[in-house]
Design an enzyme around this catalytic site. Sequence first.
Site, PDB file in Angstrom:
ATOM      1  N   ASP A  12     -68.601  50.520 -72.319  1.00 17.33           N
ATOM      2  CA  ASP A  12     -68.832  51.854 -71.769  1.00 17.33           C
ATOM      3  C   ASP A  12     -70.350  52.070 -71.688  1.00 17.33           C
ATOM      4  O   ASP A  12     -71.001  51.566 -70.773  1.00 17.33           O
ATOM      5  CB  ASP A  12     -68.126  52.857 -72.683  1.00 17.33           C
ATOM      6  CG  ASP A  12     -68.120  54.284 -72.154  1.00 17.33           C
ATOM      7  OD1 ASP A  12     -68.177  54.461 -70.932  1.00 17.33           O
ATOM      8  OD2 ASP A  12     -68.058  55.229 -72.958  1.00 17.33           O
ATOM      9  N   ASP A  42     -62.494  46.105 -76.395  1.00 17.06           N
ATOM     10  CA  ASP A  42     -61.612  46.754 -75.427  1.00 17.06           C
ATOM     11  C   ASP A  42     -62.369  47.211 -74.186  1.00 17.06           C
ATOM     12  O   ASP A  42     -62.056  46.816 -73.070  1.00 17.06           O
ATOM     13  CB  ASP A  42     -60.848  47.923 -76.074  1.00 17.06           C
ATOM     14  CG  ASP A  42     -61.753  48.894 -76.842  1.00 17.06           C
ATOM     15  OD1 ASP A  42     -62.993  48.758 -76.759  1.00 17.06           O
ATOM     16  OD2 ASP A  42     -61.222  49.788 -77.514  1.00 17.06           O
ATOM     17  N   LYS A  76     -66.894  49.895 -67.628  1.00 15.51           N
ATOM     18  CA  LYS A  76     -67.258  51.087 -66.843  1.00 15.51           C
ATOM     19  C   LYS A  76     -68.748  51.004 -66.559  1.00 15.51           C
ATOM     20  O   LYS A  76     -69.553  51.627 -67.266  1.00 15.51           O
ATOM     21  CB  LYS A  76     -67.005  52.357 -67.671  1.00 15.51           C
ATOM     22  CG  LYS A  76     -65.571  52.622 -68.063  1.00 15.51           C
ATOM     23  CD  LYS A  76     -65.492  54.020 -68.679  1.00 15.51           C
ATOM     24  CE  LYS A  76     -64.352  54.178 -69.626  1.00 15.51           C
ATOM     25  NZ  LYS A  76     -64.378  55.464 -70.365  1.00 15.51           N
ATOM     26  N   LYS A 128     -60.439  49.154 -83.696  1.00 17.29           N
ATOM     27  CA  LYS A 128     -59.045  48.779 -83.577  1.00 17.29           C
ATOM     28  C   LYS A 128     -58.661  48.460 -82.136  1.00 17.29           C
ATOM     29  O   LYS A 128     -57.688  47.776 -81.870  1.00 17.29           O
ATOM     30  CB  LYS A 128     -58.166  49.958 -84.039  1.00 17.29           C
ATOM     31  CG  LYS A 128     -58.284  50.356 -85.475  1.00 17.29           C
ATOM     32  CD  LYS A 128     -57.342  51.566 -85.710  1.00 17.29           C
ATOM     33  CE  LYS A 128     -57.568  52.152 -87.068  1.00 17.29           C
ATOM     34  NZ  LYS A 128     -56.722  53.397 -87.247  1.00 17.29           N
ATOM     35  N   GLY A 129     -59.419  48.998 -81.194  1.00 12.53           N
ATOM     36  CA  GLY A 129     -59.005  49.030 -79.796  1.00 12.53           C
ATOM     37  C   GLY A 129     -58.656  47.699 -79.164  1.00 12.53           C
ATOM     38  O   GLY A 129     -57.831  47.635 -78.255  1.00 12.53           O
ATOM     39  N   ARG A 185     -51.831  53.960 -78.625  1.00 10.52           N
ATOM     40  CA  ARG A 185     -52.169  52.535 -78.664  1.00 10.52           C
ATOM     41  C   ARG A 185     -50.997  51.639 -78.293  1.00 10.52           C
ATOM     42  O   ARG A 185     -51.171  50.525 -77.816  1.00 10.52           O
ATOM     43  CB  ARG A 185     -52.652  52.135 -80.068  1.00 10.52           C
ATOM     44  CG  ARG A 185     -53.974  52.750 -80.477  1.00 10.52           C
ATOM     45  CD  ARG A 185     -54.496  52.050 -81.730  1.00 10.52           C
ATOM     46  NE  ARG A 185     -55.482  52.844 -82.432  1.00 10.52           N
ATOM     47  CZ  ARG A 185     -56.787  52.871 -82.135  1.00 10.52           C
ATOM     48  NH1 ARG A 185     -57.245  52.153 -81.146  1.00 10.52           N
ATOM     49  NH2 ARG A 185     -57.619  53.613 -82.833  1.00 10.52           N
ATOM     50  N   PHE A 226     -61.382  58.379 -68.749  1.00 13.98           N
ATOM     51  CA  PHE A 226     -60.961  58.012 -70.095  1.00 13.98           C
ATOM     52  C   PHE A 226     -59.573  57.389 -70.031  1.00 13.98           C
ATOM     53  O   PHE A 226     -58.658  57.956 -69.446  1.00 13.98           O
ATOM     54  CB  PHE A 226     -60.963  59.229 -71.024  1.00 13.98           C
ATOM     55  CG  PHE A 226     -60.908  58.835 -72.462  1.00 13.98           C
ATOM     56  CD1 PHE A 226     -62.058  58.453 -73.136  1.00 13.98           C
ATOM     57  CD2 PHE A 226     -59.691  58.809 -73.148  1.00 13.98           C
ATOM     58  CE1 PHE A 226     -62.006  58.058 -74.474  1.00 13.98           C
ATOM     59  CE2 PHE A 226     -59.635  58.418 -74.480  1.00 13.98           C
ATOM     60  CZ  PHE A 226     -60.791  58.043 -75.144  1.00 13.98           C
ATOM     61  N   ASP A 261     -56.856  54.155 -77.805  1.00 13.76           N
ATOM     62  CA  ASP A 261     -56.311  55.409 -78.323  1.00 13.76           C
ATOM     63  C   ASP A 261     -57.017  56.642 -77.778  1.00 13.76           C
ATOM     64  O   ASP A 261     -58.100  56.569 -77.202  1.00 13.76           O
ATOM     65  CB  ASP A 261     -56.454  55.430 -79.850  1.00 13.76           C
ATOM     66  CG  ASP A 261     -57.907  55.716 -80.281  1.00 13.76           C
ATOM     67  OD1 ASP A 261     -58.813  55.051 -79.749  1.00 13.76           O
ATOM     68  OD2 ASP A 261     -58.123  56.620 -81.101  1.00 13.76           O
TER      69      ASP A 261
HETATM   70  P1  5GP Z   1     -69.786  52.077 -75.891  1.00  8.30           P
HETATM   71  O1  5GP Z   1     -70.367  51.745 -77.231  1.00  8.30           O
HETATM   72  O2  5GP Z   1     -69.894  50.952 -74.892  1.00  8.30           O
HETATM   73  O3  5GP Z   1     -70.260  53.370 -75.352  1.00  8.30           O
HETATM   74  O4  5GP Z   1     -68.276  52.374 -76.125  1.00  8.30           O
HETATM   75  C1  5GP Z   1     -67.413  51.417 -76.382  1.00  8.30           C
HETATM   76  C2  5GP Z   1     -66.274  51.949 -77.200  1.00  8.30           C
HETATM   77  O5  5GP Z   1     -65.966  53.327 -76.953  1.00  8.30           O
HETATM   78  C3  5GP Z   1     -65.053  51.176 -76.819  1.00  8.30           C
HETATM   79  O6  5GP Z   1     -64.955  49.990 -77.571  1.00  8.30           O
HETATM   80  C4  5GP Z   1     -63.965  52.169 -77.122  1.00  8.30           C
HETATM   81  O7  5GP Z   1     -63.631  52.067 -78.486  1.00  8.30           O
HETATM   82  C5  5GP Z   1     -64.574  53.507 -76.847  1.00  8.30           C
HETATM   83  N1  5GP Z   1     -64.250  53.922 -75.475  1.00  8.30           N
HETATM   84  C6  5GP Z   1     -65.078  53.981 -74.417  1.00  8.30           C
HETATM   85  N2  5GP Z   1     -64.441  54.400 -73.316  1.00  8.30           N
HETATM   86  C7  5GP Z   1     -63.164  54.599 -73.693  1.00  8.30           C
HETATM   87  C8  5GP Z   1     -61.974  55.021 -72.984  1.00  8.30           C
HETATM   88  O8  5GP Z   1     -61.941  55.286 -71.779  1.00  8.30           O
HETATM   89  N3  5GP Z   1     -60.848  55.080 -73.720  1.00  8.30           N
HETATM   90  C9  5GP Z   1     -60.794  54.807 -75.054  1.00  8.30           C
HETATM   91  N4  5GP Z   1     -59.625  54.913 -75.657  1.00  8.30           N
HETATM   92  N5  5GP Z   1     -61.879  54.396 -75.740  1.00  8.30           N
HETATM   93  C10 5GP Z   1     -63.038  54.298 -75.059  1.00  8.30           C
HETATM   94 MG    MG Z   2     -64.057  50.021 -79.528  1.00  9.44          MG
END
Ligand code: 5GP
Ligand code: MG
Length: 175
Positions: free
Chosen positions: A102, A99, A130, A41-42, A164, A151, A158
Amino acid sequence: MKKSDEPLFNAKKINNRVVSLSCKIEKDFYLEDLVVVCVLKGAFIFAADLIRYIGFCECILDFVKISSYGSGTESSGNIILTKDLEIGIRDKNVLIVDDILDTGASLSYLVNLLGSRDPKTLRTCVLLDKPERRKHKIQADYVGFEIENQFVIGYGLDYNEKYRELPGIYTLKEF
Ligand code: 5GP
Ligand code: MG
């Protein structure tokens, strides 16, 4: 957990950056078709804003939803697709809009999945990156802002489904 009083990026700053990302995308796909894949949803607010500034492209919007079963501020890295695209992307220009980049698990998963469907081109766009947190070797083609390992919430993002609706992006702190 408590949200910071001051935003990391306020609505105006986000908007300026979104407009410049859109301009870049528009230039790269000038007069071409573009399928924008919004990752739920982000990314829903980011994608909604982004496509409104992409002119000179025939834009089609579709959605995927992934889940990395886990809540709170740590994702497990085990990704499952909970909603697939409704349209075919074979021979199309595809732009995945997420969004945050990470660890890179989500975007790597989606690039592999959608890449296997023979799109004409496949690019990625994230609002926030990040780089410090990366575990998978992936970079996004379009990045809004690089941020430190913290975070963040708001502008679609969210914490346990809350925050959100905030127009700006804030950090979340242990209370
Ligand atoms: P990854 O798969 O790259 O580790 O994580 C990506 C997903 O984790 C993002 O699309 C998001 O949904 C969630 N995420 C990672 N860091 C954050 C953060 O700082 N805040 C929020 N709300 N979601 C995050
Ligand atoms: Mg996401």
